[in-house]
Design an enzyme around this catalytic site. Structure first.
Site, PDB file in Angstrom:
ATOM      1  N   ASP A  52       0.990  -1.098  -0.027  1.00  0.00           N
ATOM      2  CA  ASP A  52      -0.007   0.050   0.012  1.00  0.00           C
ATOM      3  C   ASP A  52       0.940   1.209   0.035  1.00  0.00           C
ATOM      4  OD1 ASP A  52      -1.651   2.103   0.435  1.00  0.00           O
ATOM      5  OD2 ASP A  52      -2.713   1.218   2.340  1.00  0.00           O
ATOM      6  N   SER A 131       1.022  11.838 -15.951  1.00  0.00           N
ATOM      7  CA  SER A 131       0.062  11.750 -16.685  1.00  0.00           C
ATOM      8  C   SER A 131       0.267  12.872 -17.930  1.00  0.00           C
ATOM      9  CB  SER A 131      -1.169  12.035 -16.045  1.00  0.00           C
ATOM     10  OG  SER A 131      -2.326  12.177 -16.729  1.00  0.00           O
ATOM     11  N   TYR A 144      -6.255  16.197  -9.734  1.00  0.00           N
ATOM     12  CA  TYR A 144      -5.484  15.179 -10.458  1.00  0.00           C
ATOM     13  C   TYR A 144      -4.145  15.596 -11.278  1.00  0.00           C
ATOM     14  CZ  TYR A 144      -4.601  10.892 -13.212  1.00  0.00           C
ATOM     15  OH  TYR A 144      -3.669   9.730 -13.797  1.00  0.00           O
ATOM     16  N   LYS A 148      -0.230  15.304 -10.499  1.00  0.00           N
ATOM     17  CA  LYS A 148       0.594  14.750 -11.585  1.00  0.00           C
ATOM     18  C   LYS A 148       1.487  15.888 -11.826  1.00  0.00           C
ATOM     19  CE  LYS A 148      -0.882  10.600 -11.952  1.00  0.00           C
ATOM     20  NZ  LYS A 148      -0.115   9.512 -11.555  1.00  0.00           N
TER      21      LYS A 148
END
Length: 267
Positions: A52, A131, A144, A148
């Site tokens: 994890d 990304s 997000y 990134k």
């Protein structure tokens, strides 16, 4: 890096891009360890171990397990992460923290665990999967893009710091691929009335996007190529068409003009 068999650790190796990377590299003769929070049944060709990335103890145990079994780690692919969607005003601090914990601090935890052994052996390759969204803010996916982008800057800095020890650090920016990241995104409990229309339209476009038809093995092919390079570059992109073109457009036109184009697309 040598094209001879390597020991590779891929976080988030049970599905999507990570699974494709594990399968391709294992088929090429590399010793591959993928990770998952709940490994379950072992795949064919590579090992799936528990990790994890939001738990430092879990990360340390997994890295020690790989080194105990294989003797070294030559390549780390930091792929594990989560998505998030929703109007920024409707997303709480806890939701934002969860994304940064998984997508920025997660790779950092794994890098910290792996780097001592790489420094000791005087070699290594770290590929951080970021990304294409790191290049611009996307409506209703702002956190997000932000996470990134943060990982991009982290990767750039880490590359300079560990380069003297013979360790290469690379950023790999995928566009949209056929994975389950969309189904697993964090979402706000309630979407405010002010954003309902725009958010609904944006999610409709994302859900019907042809971008998702591309095979994540394309990213795995690029990882394989980077591993075979003697001196890999700092950043690579795996994307198609308008996604890739958008990165160029962002650099060429004024910021407000780019925002207008993005909003026109989403409206």
């Amino acid at each position: 890096m040598s094209s001879s068999p390597q020991v590779v650790l891929v976080t988030g190796g049970s599905s999507g891009i990570g699974k494709s990377i594990c399968i391709r590299l294992a088929n090429q003769g590399h010793t591959v360890f993928g990770t998952s929070r709940k490994p379950g049944e072992q795949p064919s060709g590579y090992s799936l171990i528990a990790m994890d990335v939001t738990d430092e103890g879990s990360v340390d145990l997994a890295v020690k397990e790989v080194i105990a079994k294989a003797g070294r780690i030559d390549v780390l692919v930091n792929n594990a992460g989560i998505g998030i969607q929703g109007p920024l005003e409707d997303l709480g601090i806890a939701e934002a923290k969860a994304v940064f914990d998984a997508d920025v601090l997660g790779p950092h935890r794994v890098c910290r665990a792996v780097l001592p052994s790489m420094r000791a052996q005087g070699s290594g390759l770290i590929i951080n999967i970021t990304s294409l969204a790191a290049n611009f803010g996307l409506p209703y996916r702002g956190f997000y893009s932000a996470a990134k982008a943060a990982l991009e800057r982290y990767t750039e800095t880490l590359s300079m710091e560990v380069g003297p020890f013979g360790i290469a650090v690379v950023s790999l920016q995928p566009g949209e691929y056929n994975t389950n990241i969309g189904a697993n995104r964090i979402r706000p409990a309630v979407i405010g009335d002010a954003y309902q229309k725009g958010y609904g339209r944006a999610m409709e476009l994302l859900g019907n996007s042809l971008h998702y038809s591309h095979d994540p093995d394309e990213v795995a092919v690029l990882v394989q190529r980077i591993m075979g390079m003697r001196r890999p570059g700092s950043m690579y992109r795996a994307a198609h068409g308008m996604q890739l073109f958008s990165v160029l457009v962002k650099k060429l036109i004024p910021g407000r003009a780019f925002e207008h184009l993005v909003m026109k697309h989403f409206k």
